[in-house]
Write an enzyme that holds these catalytic residues in place. Structure first.
Site, short mmCIF file in Angstrom:
data_model
loop_
_atom_site.label_atom_id
_atom_site.label_comp_id
_atom_site.label_asym_id
_atom_site.label_seq_id
_atom_site.Cartn_x
_atom_site.Cartn_y
_atom_site.Cartn_z
N ASP A 170 -7.28 -4.43 9.81
CA ASP A 170 -6.55 -3.17 9.68
C ASP A 170 -7.32 -2.06 10.39
O ASP A 170 -8.21 -1.45 9.81
CB ASP A 170 -6.35 -2.83 8.19
CG ASP A 170 -5.47 -1.59 8.01
OD1 ASP A 170 -4.88 -1.13 9.00
OD2 ASP A 170 -5.39 -1.08 6.87
N ASP A 178 -10.48 3.80 10.24
CA ASP A 178 -9.81 2.66 10.86
C ASP A 178 -10.24 2.41 12.29
O ASP A 178 -9.41 2.16 13.17
CB ASP A 178 -8.28 2.80 10.74
CG ASP A 178 -7.81 2.74 9.31
OD1 ASP A 178 -7.82 1.65 8.74
OD2 ASP A 178 -7.46 3.80 8.74
N HIS A 221 -11.82 1.74 2.24
CA HIS A 221 -11.22 2.44 1.11
C HIS A 221 -12.16 2.69 -0.05
O HIS A 221 -11.75 2.78 -1.20
CB HIS A 221 -9.98 1.69 0.62
CG HIS A 221 -8.84 1.81 1.58
ND1 HIS A 221 -7.55 1.41 1.28
CD2 HIS A 221 -8.78 2.29 2.83
CE1 HIS A 221 -6.76 1.63 2.31
NE2 HIS A 221 -7.48 2.15 3.27
N TRP A 232 0.87 -1.18 0.00
CA TRP A 232 0.00 0.00 0.00
C TRP A 232 0.90 1.23 0.00
O TRP A 232 1.85 1.32 0.78
CB TRP A 232 -0.93 0.06 1.22
CG TRP A 232 -1.60 1.40 1.25
CD1 TRP A 232 -2.58 1.83 0.42
CD2 TRP A 232 -1.25 2.52 2.09
NE1 TRP A 232 -2.87 3.15 0.68
CE2 TRP A 232 -2.08 3.60 1.70
CE3 TRP A 232 -0.32 2.72 3.11
CZ2 TRP A 232 -2.01 4.85 2.30
CZ3 TRP A 232 -0.25 3.95 3.72
CH2 TRP A 232 -1.09 5.02 3.32
N GLU A 240 -2.99 -2.89 -2.63
CA GLU A 240 -4.18 -2.34 -1.96
C GLU A 240 -4.54 -0.96 -2.49
O GLU A 240 -3.79 -0.01 -2.35
CB GLU A 240 -3.88 -2.25 -0.45
CG GLU A 240 -5.01 -1.64 0.36
CD GLU A 240 -4.68 -1.53 1.85
OE1 GLU A 240 -3.51 -1.76 2.23
OE2 GLU A 240 -5.59 -1.20 2.63
N LYS A 291 -7.13 2.49 -2.89
CA LYS A 291 -7.72 3.40 -1.92
C LYS A 291 -8.42 4.53 -2.65
O LYS A 291 -8.12 4.84 -3.80
CB LYS A 291 -6.58 3.95 -1.05
CG LYS A 291 -7.04 4.68 0.17
CD LYS A 291 -5.88 4.93 1.13
CE LYS A 291 -6.37 5.70 2.33
NZ LYS A 291 -5.35 5.88 3.35
N ASP A 322 -9.66 -3.15 1.22
CA ASP A 322 -9.77 -2.63 2.58
C ASP A 322 -11.17 -2.05 2.74
O ASP A 322 -11.59 -1.20 1.93
CB ASP A 322 -8.68 -1.56 2.81
CG ASP A 322 -8.70 -0.99 4.21
OD1 ASP A 322 -9.78 -0.56 4.66
OD2 ASP A 322 -7.64 -0.94 4.86
N HIS A 340 -8.61 -6.40 4.08
CA HIS A 340 -8.30 -5.62 5.28
C HIS A 340 -9.63 -5.28 5.91
O HIS A 340 -10.29 -4.32 5.49
CB HIS A 340 -7.54 -4.34 4.93
CG HIS A 340 -6.06 -4.52 4.90
ND1 HIS A 340 -5.18 -3.48 4.75
CD2 HIS A 340 -5.30 -5.63 5.04
CE1 HIS A 340 -3.94 -3.94 4.78
NE2 HIS A 340 -3.98 -5.25 4.94
N ASP A 359 -12.23 6.95 6.06
CA ASP A 359 -11.33 5.81 6.28
C ASP A 359 -10.70 5.93 7.68
O ASP A 359 -9.51 6.14 7.82
CB ASP A 359 -10.25 5.84 5.18
CG ASP A 359 -9.24 4.73 5.34
OD1 ASP A 359 -9.60 3.65 5.83
OD2 ASP A 359 -8.06 4.94 4.96
#
Ligand code: RNT
Ligand code: ZN
Length: 423
Positions: free
Chosen positions: A328, A298, A264, A188, A228, A230, A261, A288, A296
């Protein structure tokens, strides 16, 4: 205590019957569930700082917010924290490392990292029967301060990051070969622009060529490379070089893995829906699992619809052997060990719920154009006693059945975490 154990067994007995009536064998489900590896990201333990320069700034458009006491300051502390978390989570586990979690007595440039910098992680993984996964770290570095790495217009900077990614592949290969289970190495990069670019094409072409150098290096077959995509990052709101479209096409044509992810994409996009498409064109993918809150962000994975949908898609699509499940998230505002435990137990619970679906009946109903039965089955399973199956599973693995894991984490917090002084 004896009563509690008996109750768990009795409740499981009832649950087993209810599921059998739906055509689901809970014994088979538990055997399957226990074998699904979940790759736990080490970076929740120290707010993505790593040991190269723990006091440096986290860059690349990602952010941890919060200042909860007790983050791990070195590898020993991080491994100790992980050990406590692992002891509260049933089932097969892997640990996902980033290049900045290297150990070395003297500073090592990112393009010069070597397997020996991760030898202690490998020894530790062997003792704890864990697979290891890996990531080159293309952020929090002086050569990434323009938010450009593999797509940078300066060939020397691109070269540095290509070398870093190739060095990372060698480390991943070492992990896979030492531990007897292939390491997934996920690339990433933060590359993107804050404001509208005049040229969207050339940076992507540079990225493609850089990736080709990285992926074509002959290194061995004990590791797999994933890319990955995004949508945006902080400071890269207008353009992300490595978009999902870019990487889907790249992974399909180069026969590598795509990483999806959950944070994303646009908030109304359905990440679970993307899995079947990706699996039509790719042999394997990496997930992820994360939780975006408005962006995003997380946040720690919850047992929510988004997580359940991902698990159901993988299970109903019979894709467990082709989907690598990674987590993640990084929350610095709560106890970090608890964050791992909550997020990972939730992922495993979601997998259990998915495995307990009457998949054969559902697919049969759909084949018969019987939308009524399909809807009835989907809704009925929501109130079946899955938690009795979960509790029995945890008890049979000698893992905490319920919230009692929190007492252990609290004791550790008082004895160990609060004594760590902030640097
Ligand atoms: C960033 C990506 C990436 C990182 C980790 C630290 O948006 O999700 O996977 O979170 O590599
Ligand atoms: Zn990610």
């Amino acid at each position: 205590m004896r009563n509690a154990t008996q109750n768990i067994h009795t409740a499981y007995g009832f649950a087993k019957e209810r599921y059998a009536a739906m055509g689901v064998d809970t014994e088979e489900v538990l055997l399957k569930l226990d074998r699904i590896p979940i790759s736990i990201h080490c970076w929740q333990g120290d707010d993505v700082r790593g040991f190269e320069n723990p006091d440096g700034e986290l860059t690349g458009g990602i952010q941890t917010s919060g200042n909860y006491p007790g983050r791990a300051r070195n590898a020993e502390e991080l491994r100790a924290d992980l050990e406590l978390a692992l002891a509260q989570i049933p089932g097969r586990k892997r640990i996902n490392l980033h290049a900045i979690y290297l150990e070395s007595a003297t500073p090592v440039e990112r393009n010069a990292i070597e397997p020996q910098n991760f030898q202690r992680w490998v020894e530790w993984a062997k003792v704890h029967d864990l697979g290891l996964d890996f990531n080159p770290t293309c952020f929090s570095h002086r050569l990434s301060d323009q938010n450009l790495t593999l797509s940078h217009p300066d060939a020397a900077i691109r070269r540095f990051w290509i070398e870093h990614c190739i060095a990372s592949r060698k480390i991943s290969e070492y992990f896979g070969e030492q531990l007897g289970t292939p390491a997934v190495m996920n690339i990433w990069i933060p590359d993107g622009y804050k404001d509208q670019p005049a040229d969207r094409y050339l940076p992507r072409e540079r990225l493609m060529k850089a990736l080709d150098e990285i992926t074509s290096a002959a290194i061995g077959n004990h590791h797999k490379v994933a890319v990955e995509g995004k949508l945006f990052g902080i400071g890269a709101e207008s353009y992300t070089v490595g978009s999902n479209d870019f990487y889907l096409a790249y992974a399909a044509t180069r026969k590598i893995l795509l990483c999806l992810d959950a944070g994303h994409f646009h908030p109304t996009e359905d990440v679970a829906d993307k899995i079947s498409t990706a699996l039509l064109y790719l042999d394997e993918i990496l997930l992820h699992v994360s939780r975006p809150v408005h962006w995003d962000s997380d946040h720690v994975v919850l047992l929510d619809d988004a997580t359940l949908d991902i698990a159901r898609e993988v299970v109903r699509g019979d894709a467990l052997s082709r989907v690598h499940l990674g987590l993640d998230f990084f929350d610095a505002s709560i106890n970090r060990v608890a964050a791992w435990v909550i997020g990972t137990r939730n992922m495993r619970k979601a997998l259990l719920l998915a495995l307990l679906q009457p998949t054969t009946k559902l697919i049969e109903a759909e084949k018969q154009w019987d939308g009524t039965t399909r809807m009835a089955l989907f809704e009925e399973q929501k109130s079946l006693p899955w938690s009795s199956v979960w509790e029995f599973y945890c008890a049979s693995k000698e893992m905490p059945v319920g919230i009692e894991w929190l007492d252990k984490v609290r004791t550790y917090e008082a004895d160990v975490l609060t004594k760590r002084r902030r640097t």
